[in-house]
Design an enzyme around this catalytic site. Structure first.
Site, mmCIF file in Angstrom:
data_model
loop_
_atom_site.group_PDB
_atom_site.id
_atom_site.type_symbol
_atom_site.label_atom_id
_atom_site.label_comp_id
_atom_site.label_asym_id
_atom_site.label_seq_id
_atom_site.Cartn_x
_atom_site.Cartn_y
_atom_site.Cartn_z
ATOM 1 N N TRP A 23 0.820 -1.224 0.000
ATOM 2 C CA TRP A 23 0.000 0.000 0.000
ATOM 3 C C TRP A 23 0.842 1.257 0.000
ATOM 4 O O TRP A 23 0.545 2.228 -0.695
ATOM 5 C CB TRP A 23 -1.004 -0.005 1.148
ATOM 6 N N ASP A 25 -1.375 6.596 6.450
ATOM 7 C CA ASP A 25 -2.478 5.764 5.970
ATOM 8 C C ASP A 25 -2.750 4.707 7.035
ATOM 9 O O ASP A 25 -1.964 3.784 7.215
ATOM 10 C CB ASP A 25 -2.088 5.110 4.634
ATOM 11 N N LYS A 64 -12.383 -1.494 6.345
ATOM 12 C CA LYS A 64 -11.670 -2.446 7.186
ATOM 13 C C LYS A 64 -12.245 -2.419 8.608
ATOM 14 O O LYS A 64 -12.835 -3.374 9.043
ATOM 15 C CB LYS A 64 -10.168 -2.139 7.200
HETATM 16 C C1 LIG Z 1 -7.599 -1.100 1.569
HETATM 17 C C2 LIG Z 1 -6.496 -0.143 1.694
HETATM 18 C C3 LIG Z 1 -6.329 0.925 0.786
HETATM 19 C C4 LIG Z 1 -7.247 1.128 -0.405
HETATM 20 O O1 LIG Z 1 -8.499 1.560 -0.039
HETATM 21 P P1 LIG Z 1 -9.596 1.861 -1.188
HETATM 22 O O2 LIG Z 1 -10.823 2.082 -0.390
HETATM 23 O O3 LIG Z 1 -9.662 0.670 -2.082
HETATM 24 O O4 LIG Z 1 -9.170 3.081 -1.893
HETATM 25 C C5 LIG Z 1 -5.282 1.789 0.981
HETATM 26 N N1 LIG Z 1 -4.421 1.643 2.017
HETATM 27 C C6 LIG Z 1 -4.540 0.619 2.882
HETATM 28 C C7 LIG Z 1 -3.565 0.482 4.004
HETATM 29 C C8 LIG Z 1 -5.573 -0.302 2.753
HETATM 30 O O5 LIG Z 1 -5.692 -1.314 3.621
#
Ligand SMILES: *Cc1c(COP(=O)(O)O)cnc(C)c1O
Length: 359
Positions: free
Chosen positions: A101, A171, A195
């Site tokens: 990511w 993030d 999540k």
């Molecule tokens: C799932 C995830 C993303 C992507 O999220 P989207 O909703 O598909 O844009 C980005 N960063 C992390 C750490 C993730 O787990």
């Protein structure tokens, strides 16, 4: 229906109590005669939902008053582009790569300016967080970006680096609300909802007020943090139903005792699975123990020819979505807040049975 446990990395399991409440309120929210999906986003009912959702989120993470909370769209990935647009101001930015990511964040940001990778765990296979002392930080960077929990690789930060005043942009998509954090250590925290929060598409952004003055004029209004902050995230129609579900999840989390209480459950769940992985030779987890994620636990069978049989037998026992990400292979169990410890115990019991039958 037999008891199902859903180990998906995202969209992921939600608390059953939340889904039941949404079901009960589906056709008529609190006597309004309407579903939340049918309400004006500017009406008094939805305004009350949004205000309560934000207040509960602030309480859960003890968000200081000088931070804004934004409810945006486009998931976490949209922010990969919006972070440089909102913050770069023609400067360079530092990025740390610890998994798929954060690597994607670098690729997406590169179109917008001078993006420098200052530490990279890829050569060692994304099994740890590079020591903070080895990060080649630039004192004049606009910000430092990293991903505090790598959902695909299963690597989690436990500490916050000292960046000497350069704002940290984190993030936290896949572990937000799973453990207490000190929000004041960060400039920006963001996370896609699917999540630990609610439905996909919604992205929560927590941004320190003084960072709202840096946006490029090219920033689209719906992703312009200052504009959205001034309009309570309503520069256009926000994802109202997703916000409502997030609000129910926050109420559920508060009823569990909040983030500090759920952290204890998360520690117990992760310990159960890692302890088992470490004492069997049938399976293994490749991540250095100090950086192992509590939320996303990738593991492999030593004999990979058994992978399909493992997944099929797991599904027959009601243990769903255990297949690892296509870029990593193997298996992955995601143990988000809504996964009860009984689900992890059921998984470990199954893994033991499967190992015994296939030794
Ligand atoms: C799932 C995830 C993303 C992507 O999220 P989207 O909703 O598909 O844009 C980005 N960063 C992390 C750490 C993730 O787990």
């Amino acid at each position: 229906m037999t008891q199902i446990y859903n180990f998906s990395a995202g969209p992921a399991v939600l608390p059953k109590a939340v889904l039941q409440r949404a079901q009960a309120e589906m056709l008529d929210w609190h006597g309004s005669g309407m579903s939340v999906m049918e309400m004006s986003h500017r009406g008094k009912e939805f305004t009350a939902i949004l205000e309560k959702t934000e207040a509960d989120f602030r309480q859960l993470l003890a968000i200081p008053a000088n931070y804004k909370v934004l409810f945006l769209q486009g998931g976490a990935i949209a922010e990969n582009a919006m972070i440089p647009l909102n913050l770069l101001q023609g400067k360079a930015a530092d990025y740390v790569v610890t998994g798929a990511w954060s690597k994607r964040s670098v690729d997406d940001a590169r179109a917008y300016g001078d993006i420098r990778v200052v530490a990279n765990a890829e050569p060692s296979g994304f099994t740890h967080v590079p020591a903070f002392a080895d990060w080649q930080l630039n004192p004049d960077a606009a910000y430092v970006h990293y991903c505090t929990n790598e959902t695909i690789n299963g690597v989690e930060f436990v500490e916050v680096p000292d960046t000497h005043g350069v704002p940290i942009v984190a993030d936290m998509s896949s572990h937000i609300l799973s453990r207490p954090i000190d929000v004041s250590r960060y400039g920006v925290i963001y996370g896609g909802a699917q999540k630990n929060i609610g439905p996909a598409g919604l992205c929560l952004v927590i941004v320190r007020e003084d960072l709202l003055e840096r946006a490029s004029p090219l920033t689209p209004a719906v992703f312009h943090w200052k504009t959205q902050a001034e309009h309570q995230s309503m520069i256009n129609t926000p994802p109202t139903y997703s916000i409502y579900i997030a609000g129910l999840v926050f109420e559920w989390l508060l009823a569990q005792g909040g983030v500090a209480a759920i952290e204890q459950v998360n520690i117990a769940k992760a310990t159960l699975l890692y302890d088992y992985l470490d004492q069997t030779d049938f399976y293994y987890n490749p991540i250095e123990p100090a950086y192992r994620s509590r939320m996303n636990i990738p593991f492999r069978l030593r004999d990979e020819s058994l992978n399909d049989a493992f997944l099929k037998a797991a599904e027959a026992r009601g243990l769903l979505q255990l297949k690892g990400h296509r870029s990593v292979g193997g298996m992955r169990a995601s143990l988000y807040n809504a996964m009860p410890i009984e689900g992890v115990q059921a998984l470990v019991n199954f893994m033991q049975d499967f190992a015994n039958k296939n030794q």
